[in-house]
Design an enzyme around this catalytic site. Structure first.
Site, PDB file in Angstrom:
ATOM      1  N   HIS A 185      43.576  40.463  46.797  1.00  0.00           N
ATOM      2  CA  HIS A 185      43.365  39.586  45.704  1.00  0.00           C
ATOM      3  C   HIS A 185      44.688  39.010  45.305  1.00  0.00           C
ATOM      4  O   HIS A 185      44.651  37.755  44.819  1.00  0.00           O
ATOM      5  CB  HIS A 185      42.549  40.339  44.429  1.00  0.00           C
ATOM      6  CG  HIS A 185      42.236  39.537  43.305  1.00  0.00           C
ATOM      7  ND1 HIS A 185      42.635  39.774  42.183  1.00  0.00           N
ATOM      8  CD2 HIS A 185      41.459  38.512  43.334  1.00  0.00           C
ATOM      9  CE1 HIS A 185      42.090  38.730  41.388  1.00  0.00           C
ATOM     10  NE2 HIS A 185      41.478  37.925  41.892  1.00  0.00           N
ATOM     11  N   HIS A 189      45.801  34.907  45.526  1.00  0.00           N
ATOM     12  CA  HIS A 189      46.252  34.089  44.398  1.00  0.00           C
ATOM     13  C   HIS A 189      47.757  33.687  44.635  1.00  0.00           C
ATOM     14  O   HIS A 189      48.331  32.708  44.271  1.00  0.00           O
ATOM     15  CB  HIS A 189      46.250  34.848  43.098  1.00  0.00           C
ATOM     16  CG  HIS A 189      44.719  34.682  42.659  1.00  0.00           C
ATOM     17  ND1 HIS A 189      44.312  33.895  41.906  1.00  0.00           N
ATOM     18  CD2 HIS A 189      43.840  35.705  42.614  1.00  0.00           C
ATOM     19  CE1 HIS A 189      43.049  33.951  41.530  1.00  0.00           C
ATOM     20  NE2 HIS A 189      42.586  35.124  42.016  1.00  0.00           N
ATOM     21  N   GLU A 330      38.728  27.350  37.049  1.00  0.00           N
ATOM     22  CA  GLU A 330      39.703  28.136  37.186  1.00  0.00           C
ATOM     23  C   GLU A 330      40.711  28.488  36.148  1.00  0.00           C
ATOM     24  O   GLU A 330      40.987  29.682  35.836  1.00  0.00           O
ATOM     25  CB  GLU A 330      40.379  27.950  38.785  1.00  0.00           C
ATOM     26  CG  GLU A 330      41.561  29.405  39.136  1.00  0.00           C
ATOM     27  CD  GLU A 330      42.121  29.058  40.427  1.00  0.00           C
ATOM     28  OE1 GLU A 330      42.631  30.042  40.935  1.00  0.00           O
ATOM     29  OE2 GLU A 330      41.839  28.076  40.836  1.00  0.00           O
ATOM     30  N   HIS A 346      38.515  30.522  33.110  1.00  0.00           N
ATOM     31  CA  HIS A 346      38.619  31.671  33.825  1.00  0.00           C
ATOM     32  C   HIS A 346      39.783  32.477  33.748  1.00  0.00           C
ATOM     33  O   HIS A 346      39.744  33.813  33.177  1.00  0.00           O
ATOM     34  CB  HIS A 346      38.881  31.277  35.403  1.00  0.00           C
ATOM     35  CG  HIS A 346      39.349  32.406  36.428  1.00  0.00           C
ATOM     36  ND1 HIS A 346      40.517  32.230  36.751  1.00  0.00           N
ATOM     37  CD2 HIS A 346      38.827  33.826  36.727  1.00  0.00           C
ATOM     38  CE1 HIS A 346      40.834  33.350  37.635  1.00  0.00           C
ATOM     39  NE2 HIS A 346      39.673  34.143  37.400  1.00  0.00           N
ATOM     40  N   HIS A 350      40.335  36.253  31.473  1.00  0.00           N
ATOM     41  CA  HIS A 350      41.099  37.502  31.779  1.00  0.00           C
ATOM     42  C   HIS A 350      42.116  37.938  30.651  1.00  0.00           C
ATOM     43  O   HIS A 350      42.236  39.159  30.407  1.00  0.00           O
ATOM     44  CB  HIS A 350      42.017  36.932  33.083  1.00  0.00           C
ATOM     45  CG  HIS A 350      41.281  37.231  34.402  1.00  0.00           C
ATOM     46  ND1 HIS A 350      41.606  38.436  35.088  1.00  0.00           N
ATOM     47  CD2 HIS A 350      40.431  36.493  35.286  1.00  0.00           C
ATOM     48  CE1 HIS A 350      40.737  38.477  36.395  1.00  0.00           C
ATOM     49  NE2 HIS A 350      40.051  37.335  36.430  1.00  0.00           N
ATOM     50  N   HIS A 386      33.529  37.898  36.590  1.00  0.00           N
ATOM     51  CA  HIS A 386      33.433  37.265  37.863  1.00  0.00           C
ATOM     52  C   HIS A 386      32.182  36.871  38.037  1.00  0.00           C
ATOM     53  O   HIS A 386      31.537  35.790  38.654  1.00  0.00           O
ATOM     54  CB  HIS A 386      34.230  37.672  39.024  1.00  0.00           C
ATOM     55  CG  HIS A 386      35.658  36.910  38.855  1.00  0.00           C
ATOM     56  ND1 HIS A 386      36.159  35.716  39.333  1.00  0.00           N
ATOM     57  CD2 HIS A 386      36.687  37.711  38.450  1.00  0.00           C
ATOM     58  CE1 HIS A 386      37.165  35.540  39.105  1.00  0.00           C
ATOM     59  NE2 HIS A 386      37.832  36.434  38.650  1.00  0.00           N
TER      60      HIS A 386
END
Length: 673
Positions: A185, A189, A330, A346, A350, A386
């Site tokens: 992950h 990114h 995103e 998104h 977070h 998610h």
């Protein structure tokens, strides 16, 4: 002089260390004079220096992304590894450690003249992000107790991981805390960053697909341990039942990540430590509403008020609707058609969740692990968040027209049989536990004169081989090359009932995708599981790369093993855990015409393509013209060959599709490689 690979490894080691006076003084002078009449770099990097050392660095935070871009741009100006090292040593003690490693890693992956270099595992660079503080303390004690005749010091972590089984969610701690999944992950990114000016082909669509596939795999393991599939976090006005206590440290001084108590409530963001304006939860709801309106109206509105239609039935260079939506959700402000209107859904989700325990910074607590791509997947709420994000994409996907018989079929090819073979058994796969050693002393200073290792327990499986038999027609219409697509899904739901197409649709995990040259008649394909198009074949350590032969000649035959760039799903997590009594799964194999699938690539070598399904190909186009997830990304057609379509098995009426029942058995025993 050290090889360029060795110089890069030296730059990445022990990021929390400060440069010595002997190292830093002449380098500062040399770099300062080299840039001519402009400001010396430390004064120039105002954003990069604004994030304190030893604190959280989060690419989900806009101000941190701008800081990352500033430092990445500065490093990208280096014309050689030698010059990069000079710049690195100049700023090492001035910028946040995780920002420093992110920017340095970004440049090594992105810069063409450094393409032959490889990054070591992020586990060794930041071991404190992968093992709890108690294990780090134990490593320190073992290092102090070590005797002169000991070559290395080894401390084990697992398999109980950071929790007990008193809470149901802890049954999948082995999955969430897996070092390979979290490393993947972080690395994904890194190669698909937000707001860093990186324009990768189908970036928005791949953001959707890669995260959807992670959810499918997570749900398979949840079913393996008797848990229901993950539920989306769609109502932010009710408490989140499951807390999370990471037990990890942020820096070398022992600062811990923020923890979330059970039944915590998402609250408006009022912290002042990240350069963000006050942010209300209602803004997330407003962005959600605008995006849902766009989906059902069939278009997005750009900055100038122009409408851009949303449909997946387009031809290049027009972007598919799912690609546009991925950019919007995103959200990359440089790619999103209208980031001011559709927001930063998104990323800010977070941030708000990671601040849930101290939303106004009254207790001066650090953000939670949801703020970092290397730790977010440890938290159960990551998957709920998610699942909510994926639900937006699915709202769009299910209103796309179903694939036609012509789009699905390849009448000149018949899939005669499909099987998997492992350990002398057919259609029986075995999982268990394995361990992997990492040299924690590459990232942390234990004041020891020998390597200090951490031995991590992880899920694993015996390797297996796909055995696929194809019958190709002898006619002139036979394609010379085909694409073989392999998916796997659990056969039964939580109630032990076989699933309909629509219930099972989001559980199909891509296992492999590859091309094959056909000859008329019977073709027998044997494909190893270790060749999967989604996986990273290895997680190279500092020591692996130090011992790499011909490090500055990537084309050397002995370097074949090293010719990948680190992105990809971990090979040891290719299979779900399964059950000790055996768990039924279904294997789905589809053969399509490569002439319809292929993508005209730009001239030049295509590097870093080992895990193309999840990571694409660096400096090239995504190597499949079909929508990602095809054929399960849309609802099925109502009728196929004059009969209803109710289950995935109904697609096997077409000659180019076949399915096979398999069983995955978890042994709870050690698997040696």
């Amino acid at each position: 002089m050290d090889s360029e690979q060795k110089q890069v490894l030296d730059m990445l080691q022990r990021p929390f260390r400060l440069p010595t006076q002997r190292e830093s003084h002449p380098i500062v002078f040399e770099v300062g004079t080299r840039v001519g009449g402009s400001e010396r770099p430390p004064q120039r990097l105002t954003r990069a220096r604004s994030i304190p050392r030893g604190t959280v660095f989060s690419i989900f935070v806009k101000s941190h992304r701008l800081a990352a871009k500033e430092l990445c741009d500065y490093f990208m100006e280096a014309s050689s590894v030698q010059e990069l090292r000079q710049r690195v040593e100049e700023v090492r003690g001035l910028v946040n450690e995780k920002l420093f490693i992110f920017a340095l890693s970004f440049v090594i992956v992105r810069k063409p003249e450094m393409r032959h270099l490889r990054l070591p595992s992020i586990v060794e660079i930041f071991p404190c992000m992968f093992v709890p503080v108690t294990t780090v303390s134990e490593m320190e004690q073992e290092a102090r107790k070590s005797t002169p005749d000991q070559e290395i010091v080894v401390t084990e972590y697992g398999p109980e991981f950071s929790s007990t089984h008193l809470k149901p969610e802890h049954r999948v701690a082995y999955w969430r805390e897996d070092y390979g999944i979290n490393s993947h992950h972080w690395h994904w990114h890194l190669v698909y960053p937000v707001d860093l000016g990186v324009m990768r082909d189908r970036k928005g669509e791949l953001f959707f697909y890669m995260h959807q596939q992670m959810l499918a795999r997570y749900d398979m393991d949840r079913l393996s341990v008797g848990l229901n599939r993950v539920q989306k976090l769609s109502n932010w006005r009710i408490p989140i039942p499951d807390g999370y206590f990471p037990k990890l440290t942020i820096n070398n001084a022992g600062q811990t990540w923020g923890s979330r108590q059970d039944n915590s409530l998402v609250q408006d963001y009022r912290r002042e430590d990240f350069g963000l304006l006050p942010f209300d939860v209602s803004e997330l709801e407003q962005w959600h509403s605008r995006i849902m309106d766009a989906i059902h109206q069939g278009y997005l509105v750009d900055h100038d008020g122009n409408q851009t239609r949303l449909t997946d039935n387009v031809k290049p260079p027009e972007k598919r609707g799912i690609d546009l939506l991925g950019d919007t959700v995103e959200a990359d402000s440089s790619i999103s058609l209208n980031s001011l209107f559709y927001g930063d859904l998104h990323n800010m989700g977070h941030v708000v969740i990671s601040a849930i325990h101290d939303p106004d910074y009254a207790h001066r607590e650090n953000l939670g692990v949801m703020s970092d791509t290397a730790t977010a997947m440890r938290d159960p709420v990551f998957y709920r968040w998610h699942k909510y994000i994926d639900d937006i994409f699915q709202e769009y996907k299910v209103i796309q027209p179903p694939y036609t018989t012509e789009e699905l079929s390849l009448s000149s090819v018949e899939v005669v049989s499909v099987a998997v073979e492992s350990q002398g058994q057919k259609n029986q796969l075995i999982t268990g536990w394995s361990t992997r050693d990492f040299e924690a002393s590459r990232g942390l200073d234990f004041n020891a004169d020998k390597p200090v290792m951490v031995r991590l327990t992880h899920l694993n499986h015996h390797p297996f081989v796909y055995s696929i038999k194809l019958q190709a027609a002898n006619s002139g219409s036979l394609p010379k090359e085909v694409t073989v697509r392999i998916f796997m899904a659990p056969k039964l739901n939580e109630r032990g009932v076989e699933m309909s197409f629509m219930e099972q649709r989001l559980l199909w995990a891509e296992m492999d995708r590859f091309t094959h040259d056909l000859k008329p008649g019977l073709n027998h394909i044997l494909r190893s599981s270790t060749s999967s198009s989604i996986t990273n074949s290895n997680e190279f350590t500092f020591r692996d790369l130090e011992e790499r032969p011909n490090p500055d000649n990537p084309g050397a035959p002995e370097n074949t093993l090293f010719n990948f760039c680190g992105c990809g799903w971990p090979q040891h997590m290719l299979l779900p855990r399964g059950k000790q009594e055996g768990m039924p799964f279904e294997l789905f194999v589809m053969v399509t015409d490569w002439n319809q699938d292929k993508v005209a690539q730009p001239d030049g070598a295509c590097s870093c393509s080992a895990a193309a399904s999840f990571c694409g190909i660096l400096d090239a186009l995504y190597p499949d013209a079909r929508p990602m997830g095809f054929p399960f990304d849309r609802r099925p057609m109502p009728m196929l060959l004059n009969r209803p379509v109710g289950r995935a098995s109904d697609l096997t009426r077409l000659s180019n599709i076949a399915m096979q029942d398999i069983t995955i058995t978890f042994t709870n025993a050690q698997i040696t490689q």
